[in-house]
Structure formats: structure tokens, C-alpha cells
Design an enzyme around this catalytic site. Structure first.
Site, PDB file in Angstrom:
ATOM      1  N   LYS A 181      65.474  13.907  89.838  1.00  0.00           N
ATOM      2  CA  LYS A 181      65.252  12.558  89.327  1.00  0.00           C
ATOM      3  C   LYS A 181      66.146  11.542  90.058  1.00  0.00           C
ATOM      4  O   LYS A 181      67.056  11.944  90.798  1.00  0.00           O
ATOM      5  CB  LYS A 181      65.522  12.556  87.812  1.00  0.00           C
ATOM      6  CG  LYS A 181      64.525  13.432  87.022  1.00  0.00           C
ATOM      7  CD  LYS A 181      64.822  13.412  85.528  1.00  0.00           C
ATOM      8  CE  LYS A 181      63.791  14.216  84.745  1.00  0.00           C
ATOM      9  NZ  LYS A 181      64.062  14.179  83.280  1.00  0.00           N
ATOM     10  N   TYR A 221      54.165  11.706  82.809  1.00  0.00           N
ATOM     11  CA  TYR A 221      54.725  11.856  81.463  1.00  0.00           C
ATOM     12  C   TYR A 221      53.742  11.407  80.381  1.00  0.00           C
ATOM     13  O   TYR A 221      54.162  10.974  79.299  1.00  0.00           O
ATOM     14  CB  TYR A 221      56.036  11.071  81.349  1.00  0.00           C
ATOM     15  CG  TYR A 221      57.250  11.785  81.930  1.00  0.00           C
ATOM     16  CD1 TYR A 221      57.574  13.086  81.528  1.00  0.00           C
ATOM     17  CD2 TYR A 221      58.083  11.163  82.851  1.00  0.00           C
ATOM     18  CE1 TYR A 221      58.692  13.738  82.047  1.00  0.00           C
ATOM     19  CE2 TYR A 221      59.211  11.817  83.372  1.00  0.00           C
ATOM     20  CZ  TYR A 221      59.505  13.094  82.960  1.00  0.00           C
ATOM     21  OH  TYR A 221      60.616  13.728  83.458  1.00  0.00           O
ATOM     22  N   PHE A 234      61.293   6.616  73.271  1.00  0.00           N
ATOM     23  CA  PHE A 234      62.079   6.478  74.504  1.00  0.00           C
ATOM     24  C   PHE A 234      61.211   6.339  75.761  1.00  0.00           C
ATOM     25  O   PHE A 234      61.740   6.256  76.868  1.00  0.00           O
ATOM     26  CB  PHE A 234      63.049   7.665  74.659  1.00  0.00           C
ATOM     27  CG  PHE A 234      62.377   9.021  74.693  1.00  0.00           C
ATOM     28  CD1 PHE A 234      61.801   9.508  75.855  1.00  0.00           C
ATOM     29  CD2 PHE A 234      62.338   9.814  73.543  1.00  0.00           C
ATOM     30  CE1 PHE A 234      61.191  10.759  75.873  1.00  0.00           C
ATOM     31  CE2 PHE A 234      61.720  11.066  73.569  1.00  0.00           C
ATOM     32  CZ  PHE A 234      61.142  11.538  74.737  1.00  0.00           C
ATOM     33  N   ARG A 266      63.021  26.698  84.311  1.00  0.00           N
ATOM     34  CA  ARG A 266      63.606  25.913  83.207  1.00  0.00           C
ATOM     35  C   ARG A 266      64.920  26.516  82.714  1.00  0.00           C
ATOM     36  O   ARG A 266      65.799  25.794  82.232  1.00  0.00           O
ATOM     37  CB  ARG A 266      62.601  25.758  82.068  1.00  0.00           C
ATOM     38  CG  ARG A 266      61.558  24.680  82.390  1.00  0.00           C
ATOM     39  CD  ARG A 266      60.476  24.588  81.351  1.00  0.00           C
ATOM     40  NE  ARG A 266      60.895  24.027  80.069  1.00  0.00           N
ATOM     41  CZ  ARG A 266      60.830  22.737  79.748  1.00  0.00           C
ATOM     42  NH1 ARG A 266      60.412  21.848  80.626  1.00  0.00           N
ATOM     43  NH2 ARG A 266      61.180  22.324  78.549  1.00  0.00           N
ATOM     44  N   THR A 289      66.939  20.459  77.753  1.00  0.00           N
ATOM     45  CA  THR A 289      66.630  19.043  78.020  1.00  0.00           C
ATOM     46  C   THR A 289      67.849  18.143  77.819  1.00  0.00           C
ATOM     47  O   THR A 289      68.150  17.295  78.658  1.00  0.00           O
ATOM     48  CB  THR A 289      65.492  18.568  77.077  1.00  0.00           C
ATOM     49  OG1 THR A 289      64.397  19.471  77.199  1.00  0.00           O
ATOM     50  CG2 THR A 289      65.056  17.165  77.409  1.00  0.00           C
ATOM     51  N   ARG A 309      71.766  21.362  84.500  1.00  0.00           N
ATOM     52  CA  ARG A 309      72.126  20.262  83.583  1.00  0.00           C
ATOM     53  C   ARG A 309      73.450  20.536  82.863  1.00  0.00           C
ATOM     54  O   ARG A 309      74.255  19.622  82.658  1.00  0.00           O
ATOM     55  CB  ARG A 309      71.009  20.052  82.560  1.00  0.00           C
ATOM     56  CG  ARG A 309      69.753  19.406  83.151  1.00  0.00           C
ATOM     57  CD  ARG A 309      68.592  19.554  82.195  1.00  0.00           C
ATOM     58  NE  ARG A 309      67.386  18.857  82.625  1.00  0.00           N
ATOM     59  CZ  ARG A 309      66.172  19.145  82.159  1.00  0.00           C
ATOM     60  NH1 ARG A 309      66.022  20.084  81.239  1.00  0.00           N
ATOM     61  NH2 ARG A 309      65.107  18.480  82.589  1.00  0.00           N
ATOM     62  N   ASN A 323      69.254  13.162  82.900  1.00  0.00           N
ATOM     63  CA  ASN A 323      69.434  14.623  83.012  1.00  0.00           C
ATOM     64  C   ASN A 323      69.017  15.217  84.367  1.00  0.00           C
ATOM     65  O   ASN A 323      68.697  16.393  84.466  1.00  0.00           O
ATOM     66  CB  ASN A 323      68.779  15.333  81.817  1.00  0.00           C
ATOM     67  CG  ASN A 323      67.277  15.128  81.743  1.00  0.00           C
ATOM     68  OD1 ASN A 323      66.720  14.376  82.532  1.00  0.00           O
ATOM     69  ND2 ASN A 323      66.637  15.798  80.806  1.00  0.00           N
ATOM     70  N   HIS A 356      63.699  17.624  86.645  1.00  0.00           N
ATOM     71  CA  HIS A 356      62.516  17.921  85.828  1.00  0.00           C
ATOM     72  C   HIS A 356      61.973  19.295  86.203  1.00  0.00           C
ATOM     73  O   HIS A 356      62.021  19.684  87.366  1.00  0.00           O
ATOM     74  CB  HIS A 356      61.422  16.878  86.080  1.00  0.00           C
ATOM     75  CG  HIS A 356      60.060  17.349  85.634  1.00  0.00           C
ATOM     76  ND1 HIS A 356      59.639  17.259  84.328  1.00  0.00           N
ATOM     77  CD2 HIS A 356      59.060  17.962  86.310  1.00  0.00           C
ATOM     78  CE1 HIS A 356      58.423  17.795  84.224  1.00  0.00           C
ATOM     79  NE2 HIS A 356      58.040  18.229  85.416  1.00  0.00           N
ATOM     80  N   GLU A 363      50.802  19.025  87.401  1.00  0.00           N
ATOM     81  CA  GLU A 363      51.853  18.227  88.038  1.00  0.00           C
ATOM     82  C   GLU A 363      51.840  18.420  89.560  1.00  0.00           C
ATOM     83  O   GLU A 363      52.007  17.461  90.315  1.00  0.00           O
ATOM     84  CB  GLU A 363      53.214  18.597  87.431  1.00  0.00           C
ATOM     85  CG  GLU A 363      53.330  18.111  85.986  1.00  0.00           C
ATOM     86  CD  GLU A 363      54.521  18.686  85.232  1.00  0.00           C
ATOM     87  OE1 GLU A 363      55.325  19.442  85.824  1.00  0.00           O
ATOM     88  OE2 GLU A 363      54.654  18.381  84.030  1.00  0.00           O
TER      89      GLU A 363
HETATM   90  P1  GTP Z   1      61.460  17.368  81.859  1.00  0.00           P
HETATM   91  O1  GTP Z   1      61.721  18.595  82.657  1.00  0.00           O
HETATM   92  O2  GTP Z   1      62.069  16.127  82.449  1.00  0.00           O
HETATM   93  O3  GTP Z   1      59.998  17.199  81.500  1.00  0.00           O
HETATM   94  O4  GTP Z   1      62.270  17.593  80.504  1.00  0.00           O
HETATM   95  P2  GTP Z   1      61.865  18.529  79.308  1.00  0.00           P
HETATM   96  O5  GTP Z   1      60.531  19.174  79.522  1.00  0.00           O
HETATM   97  O6  GTP Z   1      63.028  19.419  79.073  1.00  0.00           O
HETATM   98  O7  GTP Z   1      61.763  17.483  78.112  1.00  0.00           O
HETATM   99  P3  GTP Z   1      60.526  16.524  77.715  1.00  0.00           P
HETATM  100  O8  GTP Z   1      59.359  16.805  78.592  1.00  0.00           O
HETATM  101  O9  GTP Z   1      60.370  16.600  76.256  1.00  0.00           O
HETATM  102  O10 GTP Z   1      61.118  15.097  78.080  1.00  0.00           O
HETATM  103  C1  GTP Z   1      60.994  14.554  79.371  1.00  0.00           C
HETATM  104  C2  GTP Z   1      62.210  13.735  79.687  1.00  0.00           C
HETATM  105  O11 GTP Z   1      62.276  12.633  78.821  1.00  0.00           O
HETATM  106  C3  GTP Z   1      63.540  14.459  79.498  1.00  0.00           C
HETATM  107  O12 GTP Z   1      63.910  15.246  80.599  1.00  0.00           O
HETATM  108  C4  GTP Z   1      64.480  13.305  79.298  1.00  0.00           C
HETATM  109  O13 GTP Z   1      64.868  12.724  80.561  1.00  0.00           O
HETATM  110  C5  GTP Z   1      63.631  12.319  78.552  1.00  0.00           C
HETATM  111  N1  GTP Z   1      63.877  12.452  77.116  1.00  0.00           N
HETATM  112  C6  GTP Z   1      63.448  13.448  76.293  1.00  0.00           C
HETATM  113  N2  GTP Z   1      63.871  13.257  75.044  1.00  0.00           N
HETATM  114  C7  GTP Z   1      64.599  12.110  75.070  1.00  0.00           C
HETATM  115  C8  GTP Z   1      65.305  11.355  74.094  1.00  0.00           C
HETATM  116  O14 GTP Z   1      65.359  11.724  72.921  1.00  0.00           O
HETATM  117  N3  GTP Z   1      65.928  10.206  74.530  1.00  0.00           N
HETATM  118  C9  GTP Z   1      65.871   9.791  75.804  1.00  0.00           C
HETATM  119  N4  GTP Z   1      66.511   8.652  76.155  1.00  0.00           N
HETATM  120  N5  GTP Z   1      65.222  10.459  76.756  1.00  0.00           N
HETATM  121  C10 GTP Z   1      64.595  11.593  76.401  1.00  0.00           C
HETATM  122 MG    MG Z   2      58.837  18.142  80.046  1.00  0.00          MG
END
Ligand code: GTP
Ligand code: MG
Length: 151
Positions: A9, A49, A57, A85, A91, A102, A112, A115, A126
């Protein structure tokens, strides 16, 4: 073999962590099959997304992800979606185990640094969103027999 979509990212790029993140996947034994360096459009990120569009958010997420260049990649290997992952960690970096990307390198969920696809099906979507078929390269890892139980 399975493929997953991994992306450094904008904060990972700005903080000089591209090499470190790639190294983790290389050292694990996974095979890099595609890589780009690109400043993504909001349009592309909205598609990427789409599942999160109703989240509170979401606007912040789009702003964050479009704030600079990213490094989208495709990695190949046995069970690479799930294990990828595991390498990234949870996350929320506050909950990511030490030793994970992370867990070791960031603090806030909204910064973070990387992705990773959450399922084989989303990985396919994707990969198709970020890469053309030609950009994903078929090649043989020379040391494969030392990584997998093949004779
Ligand atoms: P990705 O690998 O980035 O897709 O992360 P993930 O699959 O572990 O989590 P998810 O797909 O649910 O969320 C995508 C991204 O949104 C996360 O990696 C975070 O950067 C952001 N995100 C998720 N939850 C929150 C939250 O509660 N607050 C904020 N500010 N950002 C969030
Ligand atoms: Mg995700």
C-alpha cells in the site's frame, strides 16, 4: 498451483518497505509471477474494495489507498492465499503476531502497509482487475524440488 494478489500500500512504499515485503514472500518459497508499480485511480480502488463500500471507513480507505503509488503483485504456491495472509498478519496491526509483516512493521489498521486476497475466488477477481493475462508470467522456480516434496 494457487495464486494470490498481494499489494504494498502507499504507506509501505513511502516507508521503504517494498523490498522487505517481497523478501518475506521470496524467502518463504513462494514464486513471484507478476509485479507493477502504479498510482491507482479512485475508480480502480472502488472496484478493488467494492465489498467494503458500505463501511464507515470506506471514504478514508479510498483516500489512503489513492494517496500514492502502490506495488501490486501476484504470488504463486501451495495454499498461497491462506498462507499469504498468515505472512501479512491480522488486519489490525495491534492484533498481528510479532514476526508477521504487519505485526513487525506498522501500528494502525488504517495504515497497515499491505493487502492480501482473502479467498481463492477474490484472488482471481483481484488479479484480473490489476493485471492483464500477459502480465502474469509462467516460469519454473529452479529450486522447486527443495521447497516441495517432488522428486
Ligand atoms: P486487506 O488485505 O487490505 O483487504 O485487509 P483485510 O482483508 O485484512 O481486511 P478488510 O478487507 O476487511 O479491510 C480492508 C482494509 O480496510 C484493511 O486492510 C484496512 O486498511 C482497512 N480497514 C479495515 N477495517 C478498518 C477500520 O475499522 N478502520 C479503518 N480506518 N480502516 C479499516
Ligand atoms: Mg480484505
Amino acid at each position: 498451483r494457487e495464486r494470490t494478489f498481494i499489494m504494498v500500500k502507499p504507506d509501505g512504499v513511502q516507508r521503504g518497505l517494498v523490498g522487505k515485503i517481497i523478501k518475506k514472500f521470496e524467502q518463504k518459497g513462494f514464486k513471484l509471477v507478476a509485479l507493477r508499480f502504479v498510482w491507482p485511480s479512485e475508480e480502480l480502488l472502488k472496484q478493488h474494495y467494492a465489498d467494503l463500500s458500505s463501511k464507515p471507513f470506506f471514504p478514508d480507505l479510498l483516500k489512503y489507498m489513492s494517496s500514492g503509488p502502490v506495488v501490486p503483485m501476484v504470488w504463486e504456491g501451495s495454499d498461497v492465499v491462506r498462507t499469504g495472509r498468515v505472512l501479512l498478519g491480522a488486519t489490525d496491526p495491534a492484533a498481528s503476531a510479532p514476526g508477521t509483516i504487519r505485526g513487525d512493521l506498522c501500528i494502525k489498521v488504517g495504515r497497515n502497509i499491505c493487502h492480501g486476497s482473502d479467498a481463492v475466488e477474490s484472488a482471481k477477481k483481484e488479479i484480473a482487475l490489476w493485471f492483464t493475462e500477459k502480465e502474469v508470467v509462467n516460469w519454473t522456480l529452479a529450486n522447486e524440488a527443495w521447497i516441495y516434496e517432488i522428486n
